[in-house]
Design a protein around this motif. Structure first.
Motif, mmCIF file in Angstrom:
data_model
loop_
_atom_site.group_PDB
_atom_site.id
_atom_site.type_symbol
_atom_site.label_atom_id
_atom_site.label_comp_id
_atom_site.label_asym_id
_atom_site.label_seq_id
_atom_site.Cartn_x
_atom_site.Cartn_y
_atom_site.Cartn_z
ATOM 1 N N ARG A 310 11.699 36.560 17.262
ATOM 2 C CA ARG A 310 11.714 37.986 16.921
ATOM 3 C C ARG A 310 11.961 38.844 18.166
ATOM 4 N N LYS A 697 12.358 40.413 -4.333
ATOM 5 C CA LYS A 697 11.594 40.975 -3.222
ATOM 6 C C LYS A 697 10.225 41.440 -3.701
ATOM 7 N N TYR A 728 9.278 39.319 5.634
ATOM 8 C CA TYR A 728 9.197 40.451 4.710
ATOM 9 C C TYR A 728 9.175 41.777 5.468
ATOM 10 N N ASN A 729 8.359 41.855 6.506
ATOM 11 C CA ASN A 729 8.230 43.115 7.244
ATOM 12 C C ASN A 729 9.486 43.446 8.049
ATOM 13 N N ASP A 730 10.141 42.444 8.570
ATOM 14 C CA ASP A 730 11.331 42.689 9.395
ATOM 15 C C ASP A 730 12.586 42.908 8.563
ATOM 16 N N SER A 731 12.606 42.348 7.370
ATOM 17 C CA SER A 731 13.789 42.218 6.519
ATOM 18 C C SER A 731 14.741 41.203 7.150
ATOM 19 N N THR A 733 17.990 39.120 8.643
ATOM 20 C CA THR A 733 19.248 39.365 9.359
ATOM 21 C C THR A 733 20.348 38.724 8.529
ATOM 22 N N CYS A 796 24.022 42.550 9.446
ATOM 23 C CA CYS A 796 23.253 43.582 8.748
ATOM 24 C C CYS A 796 21.770 43.362 8.970
ATOM 25 N N ARG A 797 21.095 44.413 9.386
ATOM 26 C CA ARG A 797 19.644 44.390 9.531
ATOM 27 C C ARG A 797 19.072 45.579 8.780
ATOM 28 N N ARG A 798 17.971 45.318 8.062
ATOM 29 C CA ARG A 798 17.350 46.349 7.225
ATOM 30 C C ARG A 798 18.401 46.998 6.315
ATOM 31 N N TYR A 799 19.300 46.157 5.828
ATOM 32 C CA TYR A 799 20.323 46.549 4.856
ATOM 33 C C TYR A 799 21.288 47.595 5.409
#
Length: 817
Positions: A310, A697, A728-731, A733, A796-799
């Motif tokens: 992380r 989710k 879950y918290n990070d979403s 990659t 893509c991170r956090r959509y």
């Protein structure tokens, strides 16, 4: 979750309080009796999976000179398993079963039943208690109790006259094993196999234990005494038993509940607490967490690698990486690693990873394959890659059916010679110095002796290298278990060898010893093929194939997935089967009534299929994973409190549905399912379909809520779920690539992704020239387009997605941010 009051209640209900005192077997009445009670510890009991809430002190009581595993699992006396007669005197109903464990008992004089309605109906009809015996085919003390009691005609006569006797393979029926082991753990303060439980005709437990000696000894009643006493008490006062069993079931139901006590999801403080507890329990000299007996604990390593990845600049993250690498290095150099025949034993009885319990389990090989792949990705050190290849070599050579499925285990015990009457633990693996001298003494490289070089590197001693503390019953006297305490460089320097010379000597020696081992009687092979464990090896091969760039591993994984779909899947009901078997002619066969899949079968296979999609880029595997996830939800999901039960409601002979809340020797089905749901949600990318991203989710969120108290209060109980919590918290990659799957430029972009340690990564490739399988048009791949004819990648991170890149170095930089 269990409370101290609930445990106390259950103890009182079944161990002699008030009206129930006459049922008490006086089992585990003191520390002394606990110390000498021999059992096989394995899988979830090794770290009290499911039952850790009763406290580690019950499993490993303090103030002992050795741990329970060190002191009793390795006990081997004149009562160990012997060769069966060619023409057996007795044959019982188990002869028609497929389980290797049940077949081991098919010639007992005991009138055994498998777990079946016929046995249950007979108990009701004849109004008899049921004696339930649970074990597995590679369990040493299961063999001992069989030899002492179940092959004894006098004991069998008592069993047959007064009880309905049922034999269960715990690996065939993990649902039954968990229910009754919960009872044993709560009432006896410890557990293991063989498990011996007495049930009323309606299948409610009343008393039991683990191994019982055949005669009264050690201040405890022998098995025959117990049988006669219980038979009399059942005849004289059934009401007492029935009331006790009813109260016990009420207590078990209370203990087994996982209640949602919060509407929030744990956050960073929770996984930081978990990391610090692992730092506190880390053993710095030889690695691992805690003291002997030492298990590989792959779920812990997964979590720590994830924490490191992380933020690779974080000081605690770097410490996590160091703990993982040091532990994996010491395990690979240790005696738990079979340096001659490859693969890893179950655990070591000492602190150094030196003297193993020699049993080899498929699920350990699968999970260690992933751990060593992660170590390689984090370091690019070929040492870790070679360990991965070593594991793959072992499972493909010794545990694989030619059609692609993998067998369950190899036994620890074997005959020292072909004319021996008794098996000994480790006989296939250990070496005496004079054996090595006769095999290697004549070999030289220049003026240097192969034998001296080999013995220096693997710490071989003329009188054996095993401490008496690791061999309390003198079974391994004068024996050597190969272990590397030093390094290649130290041995090379001592003998003045180049690296090529050193490698040549050690390779030649290993080959000579391997050929010699083939002349020894092999340990028993449990050829039962389990869907869950094959799901784990599918994941292991897929991840290893990606990380090491080994196409053969991916091809092995594809063959395994095809095997599962052919032999462990019912296309008519879209359901999984738990097990299949190798017949005497080598074909794959099923039982008359196939065992339906459990939660772990679905969860582990879905994980393996998701990994296989990313390794093969074949969307059909992703599609099947989504279909199986919908079926898993239908069969096991708890609509009221969230999370998954371990079994469905279809079998009414299972008296209690449990939820796994411990990541032990295997990860729990809930922990793996939480990962799977988050990955599937990322693939669906907020699809409006009923099985799409938001639903999955939300289900992952409900799992984390259901186990939030456990995660907060006992974070080290669920390292795999803790990893899912970070996910879950990070979403996720998401790495999305548009380009032809056969285009070298696309494959180079894919290679860049696979060559990095990115836990929580989701990789998807959209090939414009390929037709997507039905139902797949809605996934996130539909959103990405290549830049003209050039393969293009998005991170893509956090959509939120990056600008498209077409250069592999640019993609690597994005991933390394």
């Amino acid at each position: 979750m269990p409370t101290g009051r609930a445990v106390l209640l259950l103890r009182r209900l079944s161990t002699g309080d008030n009206r129930l005192k006459n049922i008490n077997l006086n089992h585990h009445t003191s520390k002394e009796s606990l110390f000498i009670n021999p059992v096989c510890l394995n899988r979830y009991l090794s770290f009290s999976k499911r039952f850790s809430s009763f406290g580690h002190t019950y499993l490993f009581p303090p103030q002992r000179t050795r741990s329970i595993s060190d002191s009793v699992i390795r006990m081997a006396t004149g009562t160990t398993e012997t060769n069966q007669a060619a023409n057996p005197k007795h044959t019982n109903r188990l002869i028609t079963e497929k389980s290797p464990y049940l077949l081991q008992h098919a010639h007992n004089p005991v009138d055994w039943y498998p777990w079946c309605q016929e046995a249950i109906d007979k108990a009701k009809e004849e109004n008899k208690l049921i004696f339930l015996s649970v074990g597995y085919s590679t369990c040493h003390w299961c063999h001992v109790m069989e030899k002492e009691s179940f092959e004894n005609e006098d004991v069998a006569k008592v069993m047959n006259e007064h009880f309905i006797n049922i034999k269960v393979d715990r690996e065939e029926r993990p649902d039954l094993d968990r229910v009754y082991m919960l009872f044993i753990m709560a009432t006896q303060g410890g557990g293991g196999w063989p498990m011996s439980v007495f049930l009323t005709p309606d299948l409610r437990p009343v008393t039991g234990g683990t191994y019982f000696p055949p005669e009264d000894r050690w201040g405890r009643p022998g098995f025959k005494t117990i049988l006669l006493s219980l038979a009399k008490k059942w005849k004289d006062n059934q009401a007492q038993f029935l009331e006790a069993s009813s109260n016990i079931m009420d207590a078990l139901e209370n203990i087994s509940k996982v209640d949602v006590e919060t509407t929030s999801i744990p956050g960073e403080a929770t996984w930081n607490k978990c990391v610090r507890r692992y730092m506190a329990s880390f053993e710095p000299q030889f690695g691992g967490f805690g003291t002997a007996p030492k298990f590989p604990q792959a779920s812990i390593l997964n979590f720590l690698f994830h924490f490191y990845a992380r933020d690779k600049n974080d000081a605690e993250g770097k410490k996590c990486l160091e703990m993982c690498l040091h532990t994996l290095t010491k395990i690979a150099k240790g005696g738990i690693h079979d340096h001659v025949s490859s693969g890893f034993a179950r655990y070591s009885v000492d602190n150094d990873w030196h003297v193993p319990h020699f049993e080899k389990m498929l699920y350990d090989q699968a999970q260690l394959m992933v751990a060593y792949t992660d170590a390689y990705l984090a370091t690019k050190n070929e040492f870790f890659a070679e360990v991965v290849r070593d594991i793959v070599k072992y499972v493909n050579r010794d545990l694989r059916h030619e059609l692609g499925g993998y067998y369950s285990a190899e036994d620890a015990d074997s005959y020292p010679t072909f004319d021996a009457l008794q098996k000994r633990e480790g006989a296939f693996c250990v070496w005496e110095y004079n054996e090595l001298e006769s095999l290697l003494g004549h070999k030289t490289i220049g003026a240097l002796s192969y034998l001296e070089i080999f013995c220096d590197y693997f710490s071989v001693e003329e009188n054996g290298n095993i401490s008496p503390d690791s061999d309390p019953h003198e079974e391994l006297t004068n024996k050597n278990v190969l272990i590397i305490y030093g390094s290649k460089e130290e041995t090379m320097s001592k003998f003045g060898l180049t690296q090529d010379q050193f490698n040549e000597v050690i390779s030649d020696c290993i080959n000579i010893l391997y050929e010699e081992r083939l002349k020894r009687p092999r340990p028993h092979l449990d050829t039962k093929i389990l869907c869950s464990w094959n799901g784990l090896i599918l994941a292991g091969l897929s991840q290893a194939g990606q990380g090491l760039g080994e196409k053969n591993f991916v091809e092995d994984a594809i063959k395994t997935a095809q095997f599962i779909k052919e032999y462990l899947f019912d296309p008519n009901t879209n359901t999984l089967l738990h097990s299949c078997y190798k017949s005497d002619d080598g074909n794959i066969v099923q039982t008359n009534q196939p065992i339906q899949g459990f939660l772990d079968d679905y969860a582990f296979l879905i994980k393996g299929l998701l990994d296989l999609y990313e390794a093969s880029l074949d969307l059909n595997w992703l599609n099947w994973a989504r279909e199986l996830q919908m079926k898993q939800n239908e069969l096991f999901w708890d609509d009221q409190n969230g999370g998954y039960f371990t079994c469905s409601t279809e079998d009414n002979t299972v008296v209690l549905r449990l939820k796994e809340d411990q990541d032990g020797a295997e990860p729990s089905g809930n922990s793996v399912s939480c990962h799977n749901l988050l990955r599937l949600a990322a693939y669906a990318d907020k699809s409006a379909m009923s099985e799409g991203g938001e639903l999955e989710k939300e289900m992952a969120k409900k799992i984390l809520m259901a186990f939030s108290k456990r995660l907060n209060d006992t974070p080290t109980a669920l390292p795999e779920m803790m990893s899912a919590l970070m996910f879950y918290n990070d979403s996720p990659t998401q790495v999305l690539i548009a380009g032809g799957c056969s285009d070298p430029r696309t494959l180079e972009l894919v290679r860049v992704v696979r060559s990095r340690l990115l836990p929580g990564r989701v990789l998807a490739v959209s090939d414009p020239a390929a037709d997507a399988p039905a139902g797949m048009s809605d996934i996130l791949l539909a959103r990405v387009r290549s830049a003209g004819d050039v393969p293009t990648a998005y991170v893509c991170r956090r959509y939120a997605c990056s600008l498209p890149v077409t250069d592999s170095k640019q993609l690597g930089d994005l991933l390394d941010e």
